[in-house]
Design an enzyme around this catalytic site. Structure first.
Site, short mmCIF file in Angstrom:
data_model
loop_
_atom_site.label_atom_id
_atom_site.label_comp_id
_atom_site.label_asym_id
_atom_site.label_seq_id
_atom_site.Cartn_x
_atom_site.Cartn_y
_atom_site.Cartn_z
N TYR A 163 53.90 -3.43 -13.43
CA TYR A 163 53.33 -4.67 -12.92
C TYR A 163 53.60 -4.87 -11.43
CZ TYR A 163 51.86 -5.85 -17.57
OH TYR A 163 51.23 -5.82 -18.79
N HIS A 175 44.84 -14.85 -20.33
CA HIS A 175 45.86 -13.79 -20.43
C HIS A 175 46.93 -13.91 -19.35
CE1 HIS A 175 42.89 -11.04 -22.84
NE2 HIS A 175 43.40 -12.03 -23.55
#
Length: 240
Positions: free
Chosen positions: A55, A113
């Site tokens: 990420y 999300h």
């Protein structure tokens, strides 16, 4: 003609022309990384450093000046500002390109999300904007604890955000447009089936999605071409 209540659903395909990788294409993110290794709560518990590295890489890409909203994002921002009926843009994307086009925290934008540019502390539950890297050593600015900071995104096995608001909007929805989605990720992939028979449903996608046959209309091609043309026609049709 009066404008119908409208829901727009977007997926990774709308951001692909801005230079962001999709997920399920042959060269997409899931071809290079196993979901089980980087996108589940179990993966984070097992190897948080690996998940953070994945990420952090994606967050760094968003900081690249070359990554910016494209003509499809801009067209939807234009539509949101001018649609004279209830409007909700639901995105499966964790990038911030809709936010940049529509304005930060636009009331008609829902990130089901989560958002890559935010972090959440598992210790105290606080969520906050986060542009830099995260690691197991990152202290929470709120509680000061380390080891609990994670990307504020919804992983596989977790419940998407804003479902009550989405379900409420679907009750009155009379036009549903899906843009750049694979049609394989639920619950979003099930929206078109839930709306069949009571809303006009339109797919705008580079190629037919897994659920393309469920739509009343399907148009295929690049989002930067399809979306601006569709928005212009829609606003012309429902001009006050």
């Amino acid at each position: 003609m009066s404008a119908p209540p409208l829901i727009i659903l977007t997926g990774a395909g709308i951001s692909a022309e801005s230079g962001l990788a999709t997920f399920r294409d042959p060269d997409g993110l899931w071809a290079r990384h196993r979901i089980e290794d980087v996108a589940t709560p179990e993966a984070f518990a097992r190897d948080p450093a690996r998940v953070h590295a994945f990420y952090n890489m994606r967050r760094a890409q968003l900081r690249d000046p070359a990554i910016r909203p494209n003509a499809a994002h801009d067209a939807l921002a234009w539509l949101a500002a001018r649609w004279p009926a209830p409007f909700l843009l639901v995105t499966q994307n964790v990038d911030d390109l809709h936010d940049r086009a529509m304005g930060e925290d636009a009331p008609s934008l829902l990130h089901m999300h989560g958002r890559l540019g935010h972090a959440r502390c598992l210790r105290c539950g606080a969520t906050r904007p986060w542009a830099g890297d995260l690691s197991t050593e990152t202290p929470c600015p709120g509680c000061g604890e380390t080891g609990g900071m994670r990307p504020d995104v919804v992983w596989f096995g977790e419940v998407p955000l804003g479902m009550e608001r989405i379900e409420a909007a679907m009750v009155g929805c009379r036009l549903f447009v899906s843009i750049g989605t694979s049609g394989q990720v639920y619950p979003a992939a099930g929206f078109v089936a839930a709306l069949r028979g009571r809303a006009r449903t339109v797919e705008l996608n580079l190629e037919p999605s897994a659920g393309s046959r469920l739509f009343d209309e399907a148009r295929h091609g690049p989002a930067t071409e399809l979306v601006p043309a569709f928005v212009a026609a829609l606003l012309a049709e429902h001009a006050p």
